[in-house]
Motif scaffolding. Structure first.
Motif, mmCIF file in Angstrom:
data_model
loop_
_atom_site.group_PDB
_atom_site.id
_atom_site.type_symbol
_atom_site.label_atom_id
_atom_site.label_comp_id
_atom_site.label_asym_id
_atom_site.label_seq_id
_atom_site.Cartn_x
_atom_site.Cartn_y
_atom_site.Cartn_z
ATOM 1 N N UNK A 25 14.396 1.241 10.268
ATOM 2 C CA UNK A 25 15.865 1.510 10.162
ATOM 3 C C UNK A 25 16.491 1.087 11.726
ATOM 4 N N UNK A 26 17.953 0.746 11.476
ATOM 5 C CA UNK A 26 18.642 0.368 12.764
ATOM 6 C C UNK A 26 20.077 1.110 12.522
ATOM 7 N N UNK A 27 20.516 1.585 13.754
ATOM 8 C CA UNK A 27 21.832 1.714 13.953
ATOM 9 C C UNK A 27 22.433 1.524 15.186
ATOM 10 N N UNK A 28 23.651 0.907 14.902
ATOM 11 C CA UNK A 28 24.285 0.662 16.213
ATOM 12 C C UNK A 28 25.845 1.427 16.211
ATOM 13 N N UNK A 29 25.827 1.875 17.474
ATOM 14 C CA UNK A 29 27.341 2.882 17.230
ATOM 15 C C UNK A 29 28.161 2.410 18.594
ATOM 16 N N UNK A 30 29.376 2.435 18.395
ATOM 17 C CA UNK A 30 30.086 2.179 19.477
ATOM 18 C C UNK A 30 31.455 2.912 19.364
ATOM 19 N N UNK A 31 31.739 3.755 20.458
ATOM 20 C CA UNK A 31 32.883 4.500 20.446
ATOM 21 C C UNK A 31 33.867 4.309 21.511
ATOM 22 N N UNK A 32 35.067 3.913 21.259
ATOM 23 C CA UNK A 32 35.833 3.856 22.522
ATOM 24 C C UNK A 32 37.050 4.557 22.459
ATOM 25 N N UNK A 33 37.405 4.989 23.690
ATOM 26 C CA UNK A 33 38.531 5.704 23.592
ATOM 27 C C UNK A 33 39.632 5.199 24.532
ATOM 28 N N UNK A 34 40.991 5.249 24.117
ATOM 29 C CA UNK A 34 42.026 4.813 24.955
ATOM 30 C C UNK A 34 42.776 5.862 25.402
ATOM 31 N N UNK A 35 43.182 6.210 26.581
ATOM 32 C CA UNK A 35 44.051 7.383 26.822
ATOM 33 C C UNK A 35 45.588 6.746 27.360
ATOM 34 N N UNK A 36 46.458 7.212 26.762
ATOM 35 C CA UNK A 36 47.814 6.730 27.047
ATOM 36 C C UNK A 36 48.718 8.067 27.516
ATOM 37 N N UNK A 37 48.936 8.392 28.907
ATOM 38 C CA UNK A 37 49.519 9.606 29.375
ATOM 39 C C UNK A 37 48.543 10.458 29.848
ATOM 40 N N UNK A 38 48.881 11.353 30.670
ATOM 41 C CA UNK A 38 48.120 12.122 31.429
ATOM 42 C C UNK A 38 47.939 13.709 30.832
ATOM 43 N N UNK A 39 48.442 13.679 29.594
ATOM 44 C CA UNK A 39 48.220 15.068 29.044
ATOM 45 C C UNK A 39 47.355 15.123 27.809
ATOM 46 N N UNK A 40 46.784 13.999 27.398
ATOM 47 C CA UNK A 40 45.906 13.961 26.142
ATOM 48 C C UNK A 40 44.581 14.101 26.515
ATOM 49 N N UNK A 41 43.712 14.294 25.372
ATOM 50 C CA UNK A 41 42.442 14.259 25.795
ATOM 51 C C UNK A 41 41.567 13.485 24.599
ATOM 52 N N UNK A 42 40.580 12.980 24.986
ATOM 53 C CA UNK A 42 39.622 12.151 24.354
ATOM 54 C C UNK A 42 38.186 12.590 24.521
ATOM 55 N N UNK A 43 37.691 12.991 23.241
ATOM 56 C CA UNK A 43 36.172 13.573 23.311
ATOM 57 C C UNK A 43 35.146 12.757 22.418
ATOM 58 N N UNK A 44 33.960 12.794 22.989
ATOM 59 C CA UNK A 44 32.948 12.020 22.138
ATOM 60 C C UNK A 44 31.814 13.377 21.866
ATOM 61 N N UNK A 45 31.456 13.475 20.794
ATOM 62 C CA UNK A 45 30.302 14.449 20.576
ATOM 63 C C UNK A 45 29.377 13.605 19.560
ATOM 64 N N UNK A 46 28.494 12.721 19.848
ATOM 65 C CA UNK A 46 27.513 12.127 19.091
ATOM 66 C C UNK A 46 26.263 12.738 18.996
#
Lengths: 478, 435
Positions: free
Chosen positions: A382-403
């Protein structure tokens, strides 16, 4: 500049209006009688009522999940009304001309071409206005191909054996808190059956719209693609502006038999709440597809709305050589919170999955990617490819990754990659130096960032999605 | 409270400990006893069942045994200040004479005692780390390494922790506090081994490091223990302005081994370099949980972990990077690569990013696969035996991290052992599934 931004920020939600249609609404509250009422109202067979009650009893035992990266005041499930249908539905309209003109006007305001769409987009629309499907068009043409596309409440009577066999087969009643709730009180939704070897002659599409004040909407969608068939299903939604938080707990089940392909695309633009984070829809969705041998399920989603998004479209790759795909753009602004991602459960040999998730956070919002890739012992090659990209606009937001990545088979290959950054000053400078203002530049860069996902969307959706991002991002650059 | 929690508290009561550690012990006991015992639903312990702990409940503290173990234990051949612990007890006769910077808690003078009282237990968050709470509850003896301002330890500190078999299940506790003054430098090697026979001990070890402004630490944690030993470990670090922490860790052995790395960037310009290798075999379980907190701007993190999981072993890796809202201009990277070499091996990896600041560049990557068939074929086509090719490729997989180990003595110590390990494994593999 700041004046300009100010103006943009103050701009109201473009799809925010509320049409006054009388409706047959159940008073708030949830108990077994509510479930019986809904079931009776729809004239459902006994087994379905039992099925609902079983789900309801399970739900009562369950605890509300708290693991998601979202915060919201506790939901009072007793203060929600669990059934409403537009009043003019009582004497079921048979064609467009019989439909409440105000309803038609609402659709037109939203730009859903219910009258002209037949030729225009080649799309059959099963429009859901609150909880009861009102109009289904193109039925005849689809029937010619043997495709069944109808509200699930109708399907219960038309093809009970299919419903009985597959309802809850992918997302069981007890699967999770919100799925159990949905199973107990689901109002309506779409049912699709594509017979063996048939390629659905057109894109199927449902527009959802929450309209009734304080009414939770509990959609249930079931799509069955029989052996070797192909279907592309579009789901899009906008909701009118309101102050109360609304709960939405939908369940979508896909079954792709041997060699079948299901493409499920969503553009979600429900009311996200105002700039202070007041109001907005709570969107707790369970979407899951089951792939048999050589089948393929592809999820594409563009999530720009809702105050809270809790959604993990998943694929169970049960059959050998089956394929799962997940393409997602999740944009959050102001006080929106999104916890979204996917699950790819590899059970069969040579199963493949691709995950491309793009998160964009602006304002004071938080967006999280939460995904699971599991290679079971049987997932040889089996094969998996995962790509998660986050872009932040402004300094009060948050971006999180839980793989979550798990493998129990050495021949399976899993790759995961995630990056987070902001829109680079260089890119901005280049655009601005060429005469684009900051707003335009951001919109362009974001569109480029999301291209990989947009190109997976059906043509007419891709345009809508691009525009949606632009509107949603307005006022986020300062 | 679980049985183990109860037993651990009873063991704490039977300990002799200095008065001035009482308040820490009490706080530890409180959080330990009020903590909910982890189950499969506890996020931090999801894939690491603690049954082995509950199964053979330890009844007493481990006692130092005869010097016989020396026959079986090979030490790292290094010119260092050596401190030897056997079953958690300090062995004066086996250790070097301690320089002024290093002292046992028991021998601490008034000034050193004050440092311990002030700093011990302040780096670690005992509410989040269950076994750190236990370590606090068990705090009795330990080692304080204190390097004054602008000084460097002239020799590395080598802590050798040996576990020997006991008649019945026993526990030992290991505690280290390292305080580096402004501009100072030190190197610490923590080496955990066990005698080559059946083990039934439980080791709880906790190291706290405070790295002052412009100070630098080179830290090694080598965990090579026998299969039966249970180990819960933690390395908790506070980095102040422009401080640097270089960590290398390698783990093999134990049917239950969990090591937590918690690094807090507390001052601007701090840098963390953390490399780790885990090589579980047989029925071992190795779990690395790392958590890096970026609390201030301009800090950098580079974390690389590699794992080779064979037989019916299981590995868990969780790498969390948390960027606080103030931590602008952060650069953080994490890479985790895994090789599964057997059909029954399992890996659970979860690299996490939690980001609340926008002007940052963060990335993580994780991969899982087996040895590349093409590479194996290439080597075989050059006349190299398959088993040897497998060993070579496995070695190559982690060699990148090994070559970066600045202390040559550690490289020299590890290389032959790893070669043997891969060699053994590949013979077996050759018969099993690579034919």
């Amino acid at each position: 500049m700041s004046q300009q931004v100010e103006n943009l920020i103050k701009k109201d939600y473009a799809a925010g209006f509320h049409s006054a249609i009388e409706s047959d609404t159940l008073p708030p509250g949830l108990n077994e009688d509510t479930v019986r009422f809904i079931s009776a109202k729809k004239g459902e067979p006994e087994w379905l009522l039992e099925w609902r009650l079983k789900a309801f009893r399970a739900w009562q035992e369950m605890e509300e999940p708290t693991w998601a990266h979202v915060h919201y005041p506790e939901i009072d499930f007793q203060s929600i009304s669990y059934f409403s249908s537009p009043k003019s539905m009582a004497d079921k309209p048979k064609s467009l001309s019989e439909v409440d003109p105000e309803l038609i006007a609402t659709y037109e305001k939203l730009g859903i071409p219910l009258h002209e769409q037949e030729m225009l987009a080649g799309v059959a629309v099963d429009a859901v206005f609150d909880s009861v499907s009102v109009v289904t068009t193109f039925r005849a043409k689809l029937e010619e191909a043997g495709v069944i596309f109808c509200p699930i409440s109708e399907a219960v009577h038309r093809c009970p054996e299919l419903i009985q066999k597959y309802l809850g087969s992918v997302v069981p009643q007890k699967d999770n808190y919100y799925a159990a709730l949905n199973s107990a009180v689901f109002s309506d939704g779409s049912f699709v059956y594509i017979p063996k070897g048939v390629r659905c002659p057109m894109e199927l599409s449902t527009y959802f719209r929450i309209n009734e004040m304080n009414t939770g909407q509990f959609e249930r969608t079931l799509i069955i693609a029989d052996e070797g068939s192909h279907v592309s299903y579009l789901e899009g939604c906008t909701a009118p502006m309101r102050d109360e938080n609304q709960l939405h707990a939908a369940v979508v089940e896909l079954v792709a038999m041997d060699g079948a392909t299901i493409k499920y695309s969503t553009v979600q633009n429900w009311y996200p709440g105002d700039a202070e984070g007041k109001g907005g829809i709570y969107n707790f969705v369970t979407k899951r597809g089951l792939c048999h041998a050589n089948a393929k399920i592809s999820w594409t989603q563009v999530e720009t709305g809702s105050a809270i998004t809790w959604k993990y479209p998943s694929c169970i790759l049960k059959g050998d050589n089956s394929v799962g795909e997940f393409y997602s753009v999740a944009l959050t602004n102001n006080f929106q919170q999104a916890d979204t991602g996917t699950k790819m459960i590899h059970l069969g040999k040579n199963t493949r999955s691709t995950i491309i998730a793009k998160g964009i956070s602006a304002g004071r919002s938080n967006s999280a990617y939460r995904g699971l890739v599991r290679m079971n012992p049987g997932a040889e090659g089996a094969r998996n490819f995962t790509q998660c990209d986050s872009l932040l606009i402004g300094d009060r937001c948050g971006a999180h990754t839980f793989p979550y990545i798990e493998s129990k088979n050495p021949s399976a290959v899993v790759e995961h990659e995630a990056t987070t950054s902001k829109v680079s000053d260089d890119q901005m400078f280049l655009c601005q130096q060429r005469g684009l203002d900051a707003e335009k530049a951001i919109s362009m860069i974001v569109n480029g960032f999301c291209r990989e996902v947009f190109k997976e969307l059906p043509m007419e959706f891709a345009v809508e999605a691009g525009k949606l991002l632009e509107v949603s991002l307005e006022g986020s650059v300062g | 409270m679980s049985d183990f929690q109860n037993v651990a508290l009873q063991l704490a009561e039977s300990q002799r400990s200095p008065d001035w550690l009482q308040s820490l012990r009490e706080r530890g006991a409180l959080s330990w006893s009020s903590a909910k015992w982890p189950t499969r639903k506890t996020e931090l312990w999801k894939n690491t069942p603690l049954q082995p702990l509950a199964h053979d409940l330890p009844s007493r503290w481990a006692a130092p045994t005869a010097v016989e173990w020396q026959r079986d234990i090979e030490q790292i051949d290094i010119d260092a200040t050596q401190l030897v612990f056997v079953n958690g007890q300090f062995m004066v006769e086996l250790s070097s004479e301690l320089p002024v910077e290093i002292v046992r808690f028991a021998d601490a003078d008034a000034a050193q005692r004050e440092v311990i009282e002030q700093k011990l237990g302040t780096v670690v968050d005992a509410e989040r780390h269950l076994f750190a709470a236990l370590s606090n509850a068990w705090a009795a003896d330990g080692i304080l390494i204190q390097v004054p301002r602008n000084q460097a330890l002239n020799k590395p500190v080598y802590l050798l922790n040996v576990s020997t078999p006991e008649a019945e299940p026993a526990v030992s506790n290991q505690r280290v506090l390292m305080v580096l003054g402004e501009g100072s430098q030190a190197e610490l090697i923590e080496h955990y081994v066990s005698a080559d026979s059946k083990q039934n001990g439980f080791v709880n070890s906790l190291t706290e490091v405070i790295v002052g402004e412009n100070a630098q630490v080179q830290h090694y944690r080598i965990n090579l223990e026998q299969e039966d030993l249970l180990h819960m470990g933690g390395v908790h670090v506070n980095l102040h302005r422009n401080a640097r922490f270089h960590g290398f860790t390698l783990a093999q052995g134990s049917r239950l081994k969990r090591i937590d790395y918690q690094v807090n960037h507390r001052g601007e310009g701090a840098h963390l370099e953390l490399h780790g290798v885990y090589l579980p075999r047989n029925r071992q379980l190795i779990d690395y949980h790392t958590n890096v907190e970026h609390c201030v701007p301009h800090c950098t993190t580079n974390e690389v972990f590699r794992g080779i999981i064979g037989d019916s072993a299981k590995a868990v890796f969780n790498g969390r990077i948390h960027i606080h809202p103030q931590a602008q201009k952060t650069l953080a990277e994490l890479s985790n690569k895994n090789l599964l070499t057997s059909p029954t091996a399992e890996i659970y990896t979860k690299p996490e990013l939690e980001i609340y600041a926008d002007d940052v560049r963060c990335a993580h990557g994780a991969t899982i696969s087996q040895l590349n068939e093409t590479s194996l074929f290439y080597l075989q086509s050059r006349g190299i035996e398959r088993a040897e090719a497998i060993s070579m490729l496995s070695f190559g997989f982690i060699n990148e991290l090994l070559t970066q180990v600045p202390e040559q003595a550690i490289q020299d110590y590890l290389r032959p052992r790893l070669t043997t390990l891969f060699g053994q494994g590949s013979e077996l593999l050759g018969q099993l599934d690579y034919e």
